[in-house]
Design a protein around this motif. Structure first.
Motif: not given
Length: 123
Positions: A85-100
């Protein structure tokens, strides 16, 4: 702010610490502090409350001699589920933040005038 993140994921952190190194409450707290480089330093009160909660839910067992906590099979399953669940959440956060890793900000400018509109007169 970090404290609220730690508190929100305390069960996951405790289960992971106990899996890595079964021990008493003080050992679990020390493990969290050492492995996080001092970033995770929950109070002993919150850790012991969470450990009792995990024990009541049969995710950990406490052995009196030597006094230590270990994971149950349910605890191992719960740890893996919480980790996914945490890995999925973190992946979603990274997707929203974008590159960098950070949101890019653009300078704001006044909206373009619509066709047919006049610029205000200065007088």
């Amino acid at each position: 702010m970090m404290r609220s993140y730690v508190q929100a994921h305390l069960d996951l952190l405790l289960l992971a610490a106990i899996r890595a190194e079964p021990g008493n409450g003080a050992a679990v707290i020390r493990h969290l502090r050492e492995r996080s480089g001092g970033k995770f330093a929950p109070s002993s009160q919150s850790v012991y409350a969470a450990l009792h909660h995990l024990e009541r839910n049969r995710l950990v067992e406490r052995y009196p001699e030597p006094r230590r906590y270990t994971l149950t099979s349910s605890g191992r399953r719960s740890l893996e589920m919480k980790r996914k669940e945490l890995d999925s959440f973190v992946a979603g956060v990274h997707a929203v933040l974008g590159p960098g890793g950070g949101a890019k900000t653009r300078p704001t400018r006044a909206p373009a005038a619509s066709p047919g509109s006049r610029s205000p007169r200065r007088g």
